[in-house]
Design a protein around this motif. Structure first.
Motif, PDB file in Angstrom:
ATOM      1  N   ILE A  34      -5.890   3.636  -4.986  1.00  0.00           N
ATOM      2  CA  ILE A  34      -4.884   2.768  -5.609  1.00  0.00           C
ATOM      3  C   ILE A  34      -5.565   1.502  -6.109  1.00  0.00           C
ATOM      4  O   ILE A  34      -6.681   1.187  -5.704  1.00  0.00           O
ATOM      5  N   ILE A  92       0.840  -1.202   0.000  1.00  0.00           N
ATOM      6  CA  ILE A  92       0.000   0.000   0.000  1.00  0.00           C
ATOM      7  C   ILE A  92       0.876   1.254   0.000  1.00  0.00           C
ATOM      8  O   ILE A  92       0.639   2.212  -0.748  1.00  0.00           O
ATOM      9  N   GLU A  93       1.907   1.241   0.836  1.00  0.00           N
ATOM     10  CA  GLU A  93       2.823   2.383   0.937  1.00  0.00           C
ATOM     11  C   GLU A  93       3.492   2.661  -0.410  1.00  0.00           C
ATOM     12  O   GLU A  93       3.576   3.814  -0.853  1.00  0.00           O
ATOM     13  N   TYR A 149      -5.470   2.229   5.644  1.00  0.00           N
ATOM     14  CA  TYR A 149      -4.174   2.816   5.289  1.00  0.00           C
ATOM     15  C   TYR A 149      -4.234   3.765   4.094  1.00  0.00           C
ATOM     16  O   TYR A 149      -3.248   4.446   3.794  1.00  0.00           O
ATOM     17  N   THR A 150      -5.390   3.830   3.422  1.00  0.00           N
ATOM     18  CA  THR A 150      -5.570   4.817   2.350  1.00  0.00           C
ATOM     19  C   THR A 150      -6.579   5.896   2.745  1.00  0.00           C
ATOM     20  O   THR A 150      -6.901   6.759   1.934  1.00  0.00           O
ATOM     21  N   LYS A 208       0.880   4.162  -2.785  1.00  0.00           N
ATOM     22  CA  LYS A 208       0.555   5.547  -2.428  1.00  0.00           C
ATOM     23  C   LYS A 208       1.664   6.507  -2.831  1.00  0.00           C
ATOM     24  O   LYS A 208       1.412   7.653  -3.207  1.00  0.00           O
ATOM     25  N   LEU A 221     -10.948   2.753  -3.765  1.00  0.00           N
ATOM     26  CA  LEU A 221      -9.636   3.140  -3.250  1.00  0.00           C
ATOM     27  C   LEU A 221      -8.925   4.090  -4.217  1.00  0.00           C
ATOM     28  O   LEU A 221      -9.206   4.086  -5.422  1.00  0.00           O
ATOM     29  N   TYR A 249      -6.795  -2.044   3.641  1.00  0.00           N
ATOM     30  CA  TYR A 249      -6.614  -1.068   2.557  1.00  0.00           C
ATOM     31  C   TYR A 249      -7.384   0.220   2.833  1.00  0.00           C
ATOM     32  O   TYR A 249      -6.865   1.323   2.614  1.00  0.00           O
ATOM     33  N   THR A 291      -9.795   5.715   3.195  1.00  0.00           N
ATOM     34  CA  THR A 291     -10.926   5.656   2.267  1.00  0.00           C
ATOM     35  C   THR A 291     -12.222   5.361   3.025  1.00  0.00           C
ATOM     36  O   THR A 291     -12.379   4.275   3.589  1.00  0.00           O
TER      37      THR A 291
END
Length: 342
Positions: A305, A110-111, A148-149, A114, A303, A145, A151
């Motif tokens: 991403i 995820i990092e 960490y985003t 992003k 999301l 997800y 959303t």
């Protein structure tokens, strides 16, 4: 549509399960390199062990930065995450060590997405109890997800060639799922699905919405959620310009969609969508004692991403036996590329 092959971060999954095995098998397929530039996120030590166990000719290239990846067929670039006491991990057994490395692999993917270092992410299966035992309190990939985003509005889409199903709720109890059948959430999910289907190349998506109750409530005889929440949501969705029909009895909707009447379906809760989807894509062969086919992709829509995933679990019962099929992972990679190109 982009002509550049996307860099895809592919997570290792729980190392006590089949994730690392099917990753090695996918990286051994030259077609994957024709589609994308794949990067494995996880433990180089564990991946090296799997390569050896499978008698694979792959060379493990341990890296600490995406720029170090060669993306050459015959090698598996592993963005290496350190793991303590890997010997504690036993095939088919839940452990906090396995849960921790699986969780950290997802967070790193995820990092990287992003930060724009990779173009999309593909996840292998994790064990929810293992990651919770490791102190990471999430009910699944989708929730990780979303967290960490940052959303707030997202949904799980299951996709294959004939059937695409999104869910109003996922990892909650059935009792709570009924309470979550609300007009505004249904409208959000319809919009998320409509946008997602367009990203998959469907210009004017036709959407079928399932009822919650048997016979879609039968005009209030078997519950009033259809009257109070679902019908008003469908009506407003059409007023907003979406092509939506429903509520349709759940035992009818999926057959209609599989036959081509709808491009996507809205399920009211987890199993209402998962059972018909897996009935179509999962094929058990009793003669050989294993699944002959495991088709289906899990996509998190909404999301910022790209995230696709296999739609099966860790399969602890066959982990370490070398018989796991990479079919679902290959599908997930294909769908991630499709989303990137659109």
């Amino acid at each position: 549509m982009s002509n550049k092959k996307p860099i895809l971060a592919i997570t290792m999954g729980d190392p006590a399960g089949i994730g690392p095995e099917i990753a090695v098998k996918a990286f051994s397929d030259s077609a994957v390199y024709n589609l994308c530039r794949p990067l494995l996120i996880g433990s180089a030590a564990i991946m090296s062990r799997i390569v050896k166990e499978l008698n694979s000719r792959l060379k493990v290239n341990s890296i600490n930065n995406v720029t170090e990846a060669g993306f050459q067929f015959g090698e598996i670039d592993v963005f290496n995450l350190e793991i303590h006491n890997p010997e504690d991990i036993k095939y088919g057994q839940i452990s906090s060590t396995a849960g921790d490395i699986a969780f950290r692999s997802v967070v790193k993917a995820i990092e990287l997405a992003k930060n724009g270092e990779v173009d999309g992410t593909v996840t292998n299966p994790i064990n929810k109890k293992a990651i919770n035992n490791a102190g990471h309190h999430f009910s699944g990939h989708t929730e990780i997800y979303a967290h960490y985003t940052n959303t707030p509005k997202y949904a799980m889409l299951l996709a294959d060639e004939k059937l695409k199903v999104i869910h109003v709720s996922t990892h909650v109890s059935l009792r709570k799922a009924c309470d979550l059948v609300q007009k505004e959430r249904i409208l959000d999910v319809v919009q998320i699905l409509n946008e997602g289907l367009k990203k998959l190349g469907i210009n004017s998506p036709r959407i079928g919405v399932a009822g919650l109750n048997p016979h879609a409530g039968d005009e209030g005889l078997f519950g009033d959620e259809e009257i109070k929440e679902i019908i008003p949501a469908v009506k407003e969705a059409n007023e907003r310009g979406f092509i939506v029909e429903g509520p349709i009895p759940p035992d009818t909707l999926y057959a209609l969609a599989a036959g081509g009447k709808f491009d996507g379906c809205v399920a009211m809760y987890h199993d209402q969508g998962h059972i018909p989807f897996k009935l179509m894509g999962f094929v058990w062969d009793d003669d050989i004692g294993k699944m002959k086919s495991v088709k289906g992709v899990n996509i998190t829509l909404g999301l910022p991403i790209i995230r696709t995933s296999v739609d099966h679990g860790t399969a602890f019962e066959i982990a370490g036996k070398g018989i796991a099929s990479p079919e679902a992972l290959l599908y997930a990679i294909n769908y991630a590329v499709k989303l990137y190109n659109n």
